[in-house]
Design a protein around this motif. Structure first.
Motif, PDB file in Angstrom:
ATOM      1  N   THR A 120       0.855  -1.190   0.000  1.00 55.02           N
ATOM      2  CA  THR A 120       0.000   0.000   0.000  1.00 55.02           C
ATOM      3  C   THR A 120       0.889   1.237   0.000  1.00 55.02           C
ATOM      4  OG1 THR A 120      -1.632  -1.198   1.331  1.00 55.02           O
ATOM      5  CG2 THR A 120      -1.878   1.188   1.197  1.00 55.02           C
ATOM      6  N   PRO A 121       0.635   2.201  -0.884  1.00 51.11           N
ATOM      7  CA  PRO A 121       1.469   3.410  -0.890  1.00 51.11           C
ATOM      8  C   PRO A 121       1.322   4.207   0.392  1.00 51.11           C
ATOM      9  CG  PRO A 121      -0.434   3.670  -2.336  1.00 51.11           C
ATOM     10  CD  PRO A 121      -0.410   2.232  -1.922  1.00 51.11           C
ATOM     11  N   ASN A 122       2.396   4.827   0.778  1.00 51.19           N
ATOM     12  CA  ASN A 122       2.428   5.650   1.985  1.00 51.19           C
ATOM     13  C   ASN A 122       2.081   7.090   1.624  1.00 51.19           C
ATOM     14  OD1 ASN A 122       3.249   7.179   4.294  1.00 51.19           O
ATOM     15  ND2 ASN A 122       4.657   5.558   4.867  1.00 51.19           N
ATOM     16  N   THR A 123       1.141   7.676   2.340  1.00 50.23           N
ATOM     17  CA  THR A 123       0.829   9.096   2.118  1.00 50.23           C
ATOM     18  C   THR A 123       1.814   9.953   2.919  1.00 50.23           C
ATOM     19  OG1 THR A 123      -0.859   8.911   3.847  1.00 50.23           O
ATOM     20  CG2 THR A 123      -1.606   8.796   1.574  1.00 50.23           C
ATOM     21  N   ALA A 124       3.090   9.835   2.540  1.00 53.28           N
ATOM     22  CA  ALA A 124       4.161  10.506   3.276  1.00 53.28           C
ATOM     23  C   ALA A 124       4.099  12.016   3.077  1.00 53.28           C
ATOM     24  CB  ALA A 124       5.514   9.966   2.832  1.00 53.28           C
ATOM     25  N   LEU A 125       4.511  12.721   4.109  1.00 55.30           N
ATOM     26  CA  LEU A 125       4.461  14.186   4.134  1.00 55.30           C
ATOM     27  C   LEU A 125       5.872  14.754   4.200  1.00 55.30           C
ATOM     28  CD1 LEU A 125       1.615  14.492   6.793  1.00 55.30           C
ATOM     29  CD2 LEU A 125       1.382  14.698   4.306  1.00 55.30           C
ATOM     30  N   PRO A 126       6.079  15.966   3.677  1.00 55.94           N
ATOM     31  CA  PRO A 126       7.426  16.554   3.694  1.00 55.94           C
ATOM     32  C   PRO A 126       7.874  16.896   5.111  1.00 55.94           C
ATOM     33  CG  PRO A 126       5.812  18.162   2.936  1.00 55.94           C
ATOM     34  CD  PRO A 126       5.090  16.853   3.033  1.00 55.94           C
ATOM     35  N   MET A 127       9.072  16.459   5.455  1.00 55.33           N
ATOM     36  CA  MET A 127       9.583  16.693   6.803  1.00 55.33           C
ATOM     37  C   MET A 127       9.988  18.149   7.012  1.00 55.33           C
ATOM     38  SD  MET A 127      12.715  14.774   8.797  1.00 55.33           S
ATOM     39  CE  MET A 127      11.739  13.353   9.271  1.00 55.33           C
ATOM     40  N   ARG A 128      10.616  18.739   6.027  1.00 49.67           N
ATOM     41  CA  ARG A 128      11.152  20.104   6.147  1.00 49.67           C
ATOM     42  C   ARG A 128      12.202  20.160   7.272  1.00 49.67           C
ATOM     43  NH1 ARG A 128       9.168  20.959   1.257  1.00 49.67           N
ATOM     44  NH2 ARG A 128       6.934  21.399   1.163  1.00 49.67           N
ATOM     45  N   GLN A 129      13.180  19.299   7.146  1.00 46.92           N
ATOM     46  CA  GLN A 129      14.253  19.242   8.138  1.00 46.92           C
ATOM     47  C   GLN A 129      15.008  20.568   8.213  1.00 46.92           C
ATOM     48  OE1 GLN A 129      15.454  18.191  10.830  1.00 46.92           O
ATOM     49  NE2 GLN A 129      16.400  16.210  10.353  1.00 46.92           N
ATOM     50  N   GLN A 130      15.459  20.924   9.406  1.00 47.14           N
ATOM     51  CA  GLN A 130      16.261  22.127   9.611  1.00 47.14           C
ATOM     52  C   GLN A 130      17.419  21.814  10.548  1.00 47.14           C
ATOM     53  OE1 GLN A 130      14.002  25.580  10.931  1.00 47.14           O
ATOM     54  NE2 GLN A 130      12.162  24.848   9.882  1.00 47.14           N
ATOM     55  N   GLN A 131      18.552  22.409  10.259  1.00 43.10           N
ATOM     56  CA  GLN A 131      19.688  22.313  11.171  1.00 43.10           C
ATOM     57  C   GLN A 131      19.544  23.404  12.237  1.00 43.10           C
ATOM     58  OE1 GLN A 131      21.902  19.660  10.716  1.00 43.10           O
ATOM     59  NE2 GLN A 131      20.264  19.227   9.237  1.00 43.10           N
ATOM     60  N   LEU A 132      19.880  23.068  13.463  1.00 43.96           N
ATOM     61  CA  LEU A 132      19.707  23.996  14.583  1.00 43.96           C
ATOM     62  C   LEU A 132      21.055  24.306  15.222  1.00 43.96           C
ATOM     63  CD1 LEU A 132      16.620  22.273  16.296  1.00 43.96           C
ATOM     64  CD2 LEU A 132      16.596  24.157  14.637  1.00 43.96           C
ATOM     65  N   ASP A 133      21.472  25.552  15.126  1.00 43.41           N
ATOM     66  CA  ASP A 133      22.696  25.952  15.824  1.00 43.41           C
ATOM     67  C   ASP A 133      22.340  26.484  17.209  1.00 43.41           C
ATOM     68  OD1 ASP A 133      21.609  28.471  15.358  1.00 43.41           O
ATOM     69  OD2 ASP A 133      23.060  29.007  13.790  1.00 43.41           O
ATOM     70  N   ASP A 134      23.326  26.952  17.941  1.00 45.93           N
ATOM     71  CA  ASP A 134      23.075  27.424  19.306  1.00 45.93           C
ATOM     72  C   ASP A 134      22.097  28.593  19.330  1.00 45.93           C
ATOM     73  OD1 ASP A 134      24.762  25.512  20.262  1.00 45.93           O
ATOM     74  OD2 ASP A 134      26.480  26.849  20.548  1.00 45.93           O
ATOM     75  N   ALA A 135      22.222  29.490  18.356  1.00 51.12           N
ATOM     76  CA  ALA A 135      21.335  30.652  18.321  1.00 51.12           C
ATOM     77  C   ALA A 135      19.892  30.209  18.083  1.00 51.12           C
ATOM     78  CB  ALA A 135      21.780  31.618  17.219  1.00 51.12           C
ATOM     79  N   ALA A 136      19.695  29.253  17.193  1.00 49.03           N
ATOM     80  CA  ALA A 136      18.337  28.758  16.916  1.00 49.03           C
ATOM     81  C   ALA A 136      17.750  28.085  18.155  1.00 49.03           C
ATOM     82  CB  ALA A 136      18.366  27.785  15.748  1.00 49.03           C
ATOM     83  N   ASN A 137      18.571  27.329  18.868  1.00 45.78           N
ATOM     84  CA  ASN A 137      18.093  26.687  20.089  1.00 45.78           C
ATOM     85  C   ASN A 137      17.723  27.711  21.156  1.00 45.78           C
ATOM     86  OD1 ASN A 137      18.197  23.536  20.444  1.00 45.78           O
ATOM     87  ND2 ASN A 137      19.904  24.023  19.073  1.00 45.78           N
ATOM     88  N   ARG A 138      18.554  28.730  21.303  1.00 43.52           N
ATOM     89  CA  ARG A 138      18.257  29.777  22.300  1.00 43.52           C
ATOM     90  C   ARG A 138      16.933  30.459  21.970  1.00 43.52           C
ATOM     91  NH1 ARG A 138      23.797  30.905  21.945  1.00 43.52           N
ATOM     92  NH2 ARG A 138      23.372  32.631  20.499  1.00 43.52           N
ATOM     93  N   ALA A 139      16.722  30.746  20.699  1.00 43.60           N
ATOM     94  CA  ALA A 139      15.495  31.424  20.292  1.00 43.60           C
ATOM     95  C   ALA A 139      14.279  30.539  20.544  1.00 43.60           C
ATOM     96  CB  ALA A 139      15.577  31.811  18.818  1.00 43.60           C
ATOM     97  N   MET A 140      14.383  29.271  20.235  1.00 40.09           N
ATOM     98  CA  MET A 140      13.256  28.363  20.440  1.00 40.09           C
ATOM     99  C   MET A 140      12.918  28.211  21.917  1.00 40.09           C
ATOM    100  SD  MET A 140      13.484  25.253  17.663  1.00 40.09           S
ATOM    101  CE  MET A 140      14.868  24.508  18.501  1.00 40.09           C
ATOM    102  N   LYS A 141      13.932  28.208  22.754  1.00 38.00           N
ATOM    103  CA  LYS A 141      13.699  27.954  24.175  1.00 38.00           C
ATOM    104  C   LYS A 141      12.904  29.069  24.859  1.00 38.00           C
ATOM    105  CE  LYS A 141      17.554  24.792  24.806  1.00 38.00           C
ATOM    106  NZ  LYS A 141      18.859  24.519  25.404  1.00 38.00           N
ATOM    107  N   GLU A 142      12.887  30.230  24.244  1.00 42.50           N
ATOM    108  CA  GLU A 142      12.071  31.309  24.810  1.00 42.50           C
ATOM    109  C   GLU A 142      10.589  30.937  24.805  1.00 42.50           C
ATOM    110  OE1 GLU A 142      12.862  34.947  22.812  1.00 42.50           O
ATOM    111  OE2 GLU A 142      15.012  34.975  23.313  1.00 42.50           O
ATOM    112  N   SER A 143      10.208  30.097  23.847  1.00 45.85           N
ATOM    113  CA  SER A 143       8.803  29.713  23.741  1.00 45.85           C
ATOM    114  C   SER A 143       8.500  28.349  24.368  1.00 45.85           C
ATOM    115  CB  SER A 143       8.386  29.672  22.258  1.00 45.85           C
ATOM    116  OG  SER A 143       9.084  28.645  21.572  1.00 45.85           O
ATOM    117  N   TYR A 144       9.508  27.682  24.891  1.00 43.83           N
ATOM    118  CA  TYR A 144       9.296  26.338  25.438  1.00 43.83           C
ATOM    119  C   TYR A 144       8.200  26.277  26.502  1.00 43.83           C
ATOM    120  CZ  TYR A 144      13.146  23.771  23.163  1.00 43.83           C
ATOM    121  OH  TYR A 144      13.952  23.121  22.270  1.00 43.83           O
ATOM    122  N   PRO A 145       8.231  27.118  27.525  1.00 44.29           N
ATOM    123  CA  PRO A 145       7.196  26.999  28.565  1.00 44.29           C
ATOM    124  C   PRO A 145       5.782  27.082  28.003  1.00 44.29           C
ATOM    125  CG  PRO A 145       8.984  28.390  29.341  1.00 44.29           C
ATOM    126  CD  PRO A 145       9.245  28.142  27.883  1.00 44.29           C
ATOM    127  N   ALA A 146       5.551  28.017  27.107  1.00 41.07           N
ATOM    128  CA  ALA A 146       4.218  28.161  26.527  1.00 41.07           C
ATOM    129  C   ALA A 146       3.862  26.968  25.658  1.00 41.07           C
ATOM    130  CB  ALA A 146       4.139  29.449  25.713  1.00 41.07           C
TER     131      ALA A 146
END
Length: 542
Positions: free
Chosen positions: A214-240
């Motif tokens: 059966t064919p898989n209805t696979a979806l695009p992952m849209r992978q991204q590399q995360l450097d330290d700056a990207a992680n810091r920015a994301m963590k601001e929204s972690y609690p919410a």
């Protein structure tokens, strides 16, 4: 082989994935004597066993971890969708913080268990996977955290055991890896693990043969590399983001739209689909219109959009028809979509061949390859079984755990799954499970379920302890009511229209029924909280 009797425990937890580790930390902090038995040689649950090429999570990294700030504050993932090796590193980070492994018995597989009524304890027999030694432990409570993908399913293909090359199920991949470069590789199955192995091995294999049913209805992952700056920015929204999980259907930080696909204009619908597609991940599945799983006409619009997007990437029209058929093989999303990075482009390569098992089924496996119904032998050096799991209930039925009448889970579930709140089954006192059958499990983000359902289990055990109680058991009436509730919810959806592992349809002889709770995490937790507030309604306490 030697046999030894170990200590008596308040709680024995089975499984050292997210759910088991959460139980260990919470219960140990509250002063319970608790040990985790783990069949693997390291923690991580599925991330110990699933180390095949391309294995990675399908959830955004910020939500694929525990919500405690002392655990996420100084941990950075390098990718938006981390690979299996980095997830293992994350578990080691958690272990360094919480010192969990001192109370985990690795390479220890639970074989059987019986409830000793006079002691109100479980006598649990286990086997050391390295030495073969047997052991017995007694525990007041048994908490099973075996997950929905712990028992691999291997189809009964004639001659499979005669194959002379390397043959591995994706969930039992060699821990030291397997080099497939320059080899003739065959992959049976195009579910999540199949998609990942296929797109990973295609560039290096001499020839890749994909056997698709059966064919898989696979979806695009849209992978991204995360450097330290990207992680810091994301963590601001972690609690919410963590706080929002309990309010969404699948325990993520996003949810379905507040409108249906048929309530908007064609133009608006297409605009929404395009935006979700560009964002990628599970958004086109679990962030789409709210009627996709309930209305066949609405669902058809989602499939048509997916089909046309995929066909743009496949050069051969005949291959495109097999991978993204004109007519949907089943409603969109009722079989679990996988996330892909270059899966469909793989089929444009000269060294990749797609075999449609609906046209030419596998007849048998020979020492040198796979024979199909057209009389052809597909010569192989490596055979990959991406054939999935005896999902959700398989982890329970694999152990010979007996109820008070001497019946195993395999016996009790033979005619259908029976639970109360997806947490317990009548006849099995003092036994609770997390991420189990008829809970959100397969429809929910794993770490979210581990924490929210895990908190309910911890609070239940605390209620028993504080009230001097030593026995809890679900009633038959309560599990019948829960069965009726799950069935009613299921019948309102399109899920029964597909032969999926969600419905137990991938394992011959297994009862066809929806194995996970389809009402969404908020409704599920509301039901659990309501039962607890009423003195654990549906349970007998003593």
């Amino acid at each position: 082989m030697t046999t030894q009797t170990t200590e008596e425990l308040d709680v024995l937890v089975v499984g050292a994935g997210f759910a088991g580790l959460y139980q260990l930390d919470q219960l140990r902090t509250l002063g319970y004597s608790v040990t985790v038995y783990e069949a693997g040689s390291d923690m991580g649950g599925v991330w110990y066993w699933n180390c095949y090429p391309g294995a990675r999570v399908d959830t955004w990294a910020p939500l694929y971890q525990f919500s405690r700030e002392d655990l996420w504050r100084d941990w950075n993932f390098s990718e938006l969708y981390p690979g299996w090796d980095e997830v293992r590193q994350y578990f080691h980070h958690v272990d360094q913080k919480l010192d969990l492994s001192r109370d985990i018995r690795f390479d220890t597989r639970v074989v059987a268990a019986e409830f000793e009524e006079e002691r109100r304890q479980w006598a649990v027999r286990a086997r050391n996977e390295r030495t073969g030694d047997a052991s017995t432990v007694r525990a007041r409570y048994l908490v099973l955290c075996t997950g929905f993908g712990s028992k691999p399913y291997v189809p009964d293909i004639p001659g499979l055991d005669t194959f002379a090359g390397e043959c591995h199920h994706t969930a039992r991949w060699p821990q030291n890896g397997l080099d497939m470069a320059g080899k003739r590789v065959g992959v049976i199955g195009t579910g999540a693990s199949g998609v990942q192995v296929i797109q990973e091995s295609a560039p290096d294999a001499a020839h890749l043969t994909v056997f698709q049913r059966t064919p898989n209805t696979a979806l695009p992952m849209r992978q991204q590399q995360l450097d330290d700056a990207a992680n810091r920015a994301m963590k601001e929204s972690y609690p919410a983001r963590f706080a929002k999980r309990s309010a969404t259907f699948a325990g993520f930080d996003y949810d379905f739209q507040d409108k249906g696909a048929l309530e908007v204009s064609d133009e608006e619908r297409t605009t929404v689909y395009e935006k979700l597609w560009e964002t990628g991940g599970f958004l086109p599945w679990l962030g789409t219109f709210n009627d996709i799983f309930f209305n066949a006409d609405a669902n058809a619009t989602a499939y048509a959009f997916w089909r046309d997007k995929v066909r743009e990437r496949i050069q051969d029209p005949a291959v495109a028809e097999k991978l993204a058929p004109t007519q949907a093989p089943h409603p969109f999303g009722v079989k679990r979509p996988s996330l892909e990075q270059r899966y469909y482009e793989v089929y444009n390569q000269d060294n990749v061949e797609l075999v449609d098992l609906r046209e030419t089924p596998i007849q048998r496996v020979s020492p040198s390859g796979v024979l199909t119904a057209d009389g052809r032998e597909h010569a192989l050096d490596v055979l990959v079984l991406a054939t999935g799991f005896d999902a959700v209930t398989g982890g329970l039925t694999a152990m010979d755990i007996r109820d008070t009448e001497g019946r195993s889970f395999a016996d009790v579930f033979a005619d259908g799954t029976r639970t109360h709140l997806g947490s317990a089954t009548a006849g099995f006192p003092n036994l609770l499970y997390i991420y189990g059958p008829q809970s959100p499990s397969a429809f929910c983000n794993g770490p979210t379920c581990a924490e929210l359902q895990g908190d309910w289990v911890v609070q239940c055990l605390e209620h028993l302890r504080k009230n001097g109680l030593t026995r809890i058991e679900a009633t038959h009436e309560a599990e019948q009511a829960w069965h009726n509730h799950v069935t009613e919810l299921t019948e309102a959806t399109l899920f029964p229209a597909a032969k999926s592992w969600y419905m137990g349809a991938n394992v011959p002889g297994k009862k066809r029924e929806l194995l996970a709770y389809p009402g969404g995490l908020p409704t599920y937790m509301e039901k659990c909280t309501e039962a607890a507030d009423r003195g654990y309604q549906g349970f007998l306490l003593a």
